[in-house]
Write a protein that holds these residues in place. Sequence first.
Motif, PDB file in Angstrom:
ATOM      1  N   SER A 148       0.852  -1.180   0.000  1.00  0.00           N
ATOM      2  CA  SER A 148       0.000   0.000   0.000  1.00  0.00           C
ATOM      3  C   SER A 148       0.890   1.233   0.000  1.00  0.00           C
ATOM      4  N   ALA A 149       0.270   2.421   0.074  1.00  0.00           N
ATOM      5  CA  ALA A 149       1.040   3.655   0.127  1.00  0.00           C
ATOM      6  C   ALA A 149       1.862   3.751   1.411  1.00  0.00           C
ATOM      7  N   SER A 150       1.463   3.007   2.443  1.00  0.00           N
ATOM      8  CA  SER A 150       2.186   3.025   3.717  1.00  0.00           C
ATOM      9  C   SER A 150       3.412   2.131   3.709  1.00  0.00           C
ATOM     10  N   GLY A 151       3.609   1.375   2.640  1.00  0.00           N
ATOM     11  CA  GLY A 151       4.761   0.494   2.543  1.00  0.00           C
ATOM     12  C   GLY A 151       4.363  -0.919   2.176  1.00  0.00           C
ATOM     13  N   LYS A 152       5.243  -1.847   2.480  1.00  0.00           N
ATOM     14  CA  LYS A 152       5.030  -3.249   2.112  1.00  0.00           C
ATOM     15  C   LYS A 152       5.307  -4.146   3.306  1.00  0.00           C
ATOM     16  N   ILE A 153       4.460  -5.171   3.443  1.00  0.00           N
ATOM     17  CA  ILE A 153       4.645  -6.193   4.467  1.00  0.00           C
ATOM     18  C   ILE A 153       4.776  -7.530   3.757  1.00  0.00           C
ATOM     19  N   VAL A 154       5.888  -8.219   3.994  1.00  0.00           N
ATOM     20  CA  VAL A 154       6.116  -9.535   3.391  1.00  0.00           C
ATOM     21  C   VAL A 154       6.125 -10.575   4.507  1.00  0.00           C
ATOM     22  N   ILE A 155       5.226 -11.549   4.404  1.00  0.00           N
ATOM     23  CA  ILE A 155       5.137 -12.641   5.367  1.00  0.00           C
ATOM     24  C   ILE A 155       5.635 -13.906   4.688  1.00  0.00           C
ATOM     25  N   GLN A 156       6.665 -14.527   5.235  1.00  0.00           N
ATOM     26  CA  GLN A 156       7.182 -15.794   4.711  1.00  0.00           C
ATOM     27  C   GLN A 156       7.020 -16.867   5.784  1.00  0.00           C
ATOM     28  N   LEU A 157       6.422 -17.986   5.393  1.00  0.00           N
ATOM     29  CA  LEU A 157       6.074 -19.031   6.344  1.00  0.00           C
ATOM     30  C   LEU A 157       6.915 -20.274   6.152  1.00  0.00           C
ATOM     31  N   ARG A 158       7.178 -20.963   7.259  1.00  0.00           N
ATOM     32  CA  ARG A 158       7.829 -22.269   7.238  1.00  0.00           C
ATOM     33  C   ARG A 158       7.258 -23.074   8.403  1.00  0.00           C
ATOM     34  N   ASP A 159       7.603 -24.363   8.459  1.00  0.00           N
ATOM     35  CA  ASP A 159       7.159 -25.240   9.548  1.00  0.00           C
ATOM     36  C   ASP A 159       5.646 -25.152   9.739  1.00  0.00           C
ATOM     37  N   VAL A 160       4.914 -25.246   8.636  1.00  0.00           N
ATOM     38  CA  VAL A 160       3.461 -25.080   8.676  1.00  0.00           C
ATOM     39  C   VAL A 160       2.788 -26.352   9.183  1.00  0.00           C
ATOM     40  N   GLU A 161       1.821 -26.182  10.101  1.00  0.00           N
ATOM     41  CA  GLU A 161       1.084 -27.310  10.668  1.00  0.00           C
ATOM     42  C   GLU A 161      -0.419 -27.066  10.557  1.00  0.00           C
ATOM     43  N   LEU A 162      -1.165 -28.155  10.503  1.00  0.00           N
ATOM     44  CA  LEU A 162      -2.605 -28.091  10.312  1.00  0.00           C
ATOM     45  C   LEU A 162      -3.345 -28.483  11.585  1.00  0.00           C
ATOM     46  N   ASN A 163      -4.325 -27.643  11.975  1.00  0.00           N
ATOM     47  CA  ASN A 163      -5.264 -27.952  13.055  1.00  0.00           C
ATOM     48  C   ASN A 163      -4.586 -28.278  14.384  1.00  0.00           C
TER      49      ASN A 163
END
Length: 237
Positions: A205-220
């Motif tokens: 957005s005009a306020s900048g950028k947020i980058v989220i990078q995920l690892r070790d993903v688990e379900l429920n």
Amino acid sequence: MLRTIILACLAFACGCAAPKEDIPTYPLMDSRASLATMRARAEQVQDISGQGTVTLTDPNGGTVQFDAAFVFGPPDRARVRAYKFGQAVLDLTVNPDGLWLFLPRQDARADQVRSASAGTGRAIRQWLQLLAGDKAGGSVQLTGQKLIVTRHEELITRGEIDRPTLTARSYTMSDRDGTQHFSLTLDRYRQVGPTVWPGRIVATSASGKIVIQLRDVELNVAAPTAFEPPPRAERLP
């Protein structure tokens, strides 16, 4: 020598390319069947949690990166908690009651983070609804390999779904004159149990950028209190 240089360049190019997504594909379906398949896949997901990083970039290009923990609960819950040297520096919570932000430090950067977090939270909620099959409605259009879902509200919101993999790839919020206020892009999908999940989420957005990078993903595996904001969190407009 020329052959060696060419092979080295090709190897370098392959090494720098985005990782290939090893996820299921589907025969091309109409919009109703596509969204129904997405809903069926999402219904097997109570929550997705994991570790990773959050990178904040301001409009002038200044960047800071934090370690982070994430939990997402389609269609309307999410939480991102960022740390630096073991201390919490940001906690963004999305739940049916609203958007909540906790910033332990109030400095010159706080207002910018607050503005960027508000847009990110709203876009994440819309993305999770899109992920769940978009029960909230909106016009749907088939365009080649894409399924376009559009809502005309205060802002025009437009989500793009990749038809072969039935994965949400981008989400934009624009004025009626076409001025874009916010975008969310999602890529590097991976298989997580019966569903798929992006490894990278980029909010701009005009306020900048947020980058989220995920690892070790688990379900429920998230705790029942995972989507409760911290006691001192402020509710964002």
